[in-house]
Design a protein around this motif. Sequence first.
Motif, mmCIF file in Angstrom:
data_model
loop_
_atom_site.group_PDB
_atom_site.id
_atom_site.type_symbol
_atom_site.label_atom_id
_atom_site.label_comp_id
_atom_site.label_asym_id
_atom_site.label_seq_id
_atom_site.Cartn_x
_atom_site.Cartn_y
_atom_site.Cartn_z
ATOM 1 N N HIS A 259 45.723 65.172 19.412
ATOM 2 C CA HIS A 259 45.823 65.934 18.282
ATOM 3 C C HIS A 259 47.367 66.297 17.934
ATOM 4 C CE1 HIS A 259 41.470 66.661 18.591
ATOM 5 N NE2 HIS A 259 41.747 67.033 19.672
ATOM 6 N N ASP B 100 42.068 56.985 23.047
ATOM 7 C CA ASP B 100 40.876 57.671 22.221
ATOM 8 C C ASP B 100 41.586 58.568 21.179
ATOM 9 O OD1 ASP B 100 38.740 58.687 20.815
ATOM 10 O OD2 ASP B 100 37.713 59.402 22.638
ATOM 11 N N THR C 270 40.516 60.458 18.807
ATOM 12 C CA THR C 270 39.715 61.354 18.411
ATOM 13 C C THR C 270 40.030 62.702 19.441
ATOM 14 O OG1 THR C 270 37.870 60.998 20.047
ATOM 15 C CG2 THR C 270 37.888 59.998 17.498
#
Length: 403
Positions: free
Chosen positions: A285, A280, A282
């Motif tokens: 980072h 995932d 999201t």
Amino acid sequence: MKILFVHQNFPGQFAGLVDHLIASGDHEVAAIGARQFQDPRILYRNYAAPPAGSAQNPLQDEAAVRISRAEAVAAQARILRLNGFAPDVILAHTGWSESLFLRDIFPEAKLVCYCEYHYMRRGGDVGFDPEFPVESLDTLHRLRIRNAFELSAIDDADACISPTPWQRSTYPSSVRPRIEVIHEGIDADTLAAVGGGNGHDYAWPAGIGTDTPVVTYVARYLEPQRGFHTFMRALPSLQAAVPDVHTVIVGADQGGYGPPPAERETWKETMLTELGERVDLTRVHFAGRVSYRDYATILKRSDVHAYLTYPFVLSWSALEAMAMGKAIVASDTPPVRDFMTDGENARLADFFDSRALADTVATLLNTRDERNRLGAAARQFILSNDLTRQAACKKVLDFIRSL
């Protein structure tokens, strides 16, 4: 004392010592390097780095580049001498053969060689990862050439230092007794002060709140040499075990100690393609390269820090995370074992076992008391073993004075 530093990327590992010497006001500092550098307090001579070579004969090019560097440094050293600078001590990194001719120019100076790493046929970074075998004998031959030049430079030295016991152990047994283990130290006080704020000045990625579990990974370059591929492969299992975990990855996409990937431009692209929808994004980072302040802020926010490395030079970031009191999950490789012991001040996992890495990180995320215990022990290790910048500078200066 008058001290001359020689390092192609000056100040490099000498940064803390240089600052300490200048702050004391008792020493005259000069330096020779290949990068552009300006500081009115330092008598700096810049040399032009030679081209990498034609690649038509890599072995000859390897030798020629090193001789060219040594000649270029010698030319700048002669200018320093003509201008009246005669060092009491020369502190030179041996990795690029820059110090090869310095004894001829400053025969009265004490020459201290900084011995960072000596390439081995077995037991080091070359050939460690079965996923990336040595492509040809030429690779090994080039390393022999590098080592030959380094040993020639060491032969001229009055003394040598190496930052860690394992890095010292990479050198031949005939050389090791001449090498003192003195780490250059990490700036624990500045790191703590920089990371001591509330982090509000850092633009945190969406989804990271006050109570969000955060795992950090830091490397100069995102590459297999620092276990980037193993860390990325751990993310699907980690995200499944801790559904709200976020990962912050610090490091440059391009460059590195090892070769680039065969099919894509960067290892980041390679791993994202391999993982596909199993991760995932999201909650992953990529911060890229960041300022020291942002780096410290990210480390301070980290709940668990992951550090992985081949048998190679230990990164400052590993010790900096320890100094910040972080719970660390690290690779069970020789350079790490110099500073971290499983269950005492960190948790160690098999470098190649991404599932074990994920499970160990997940367990720590779910046990705050254990994170606090490991983090406190890690910080105490740094303080008790003179690994702060101030303590390390004192040890280096005491060692130099003993000569």
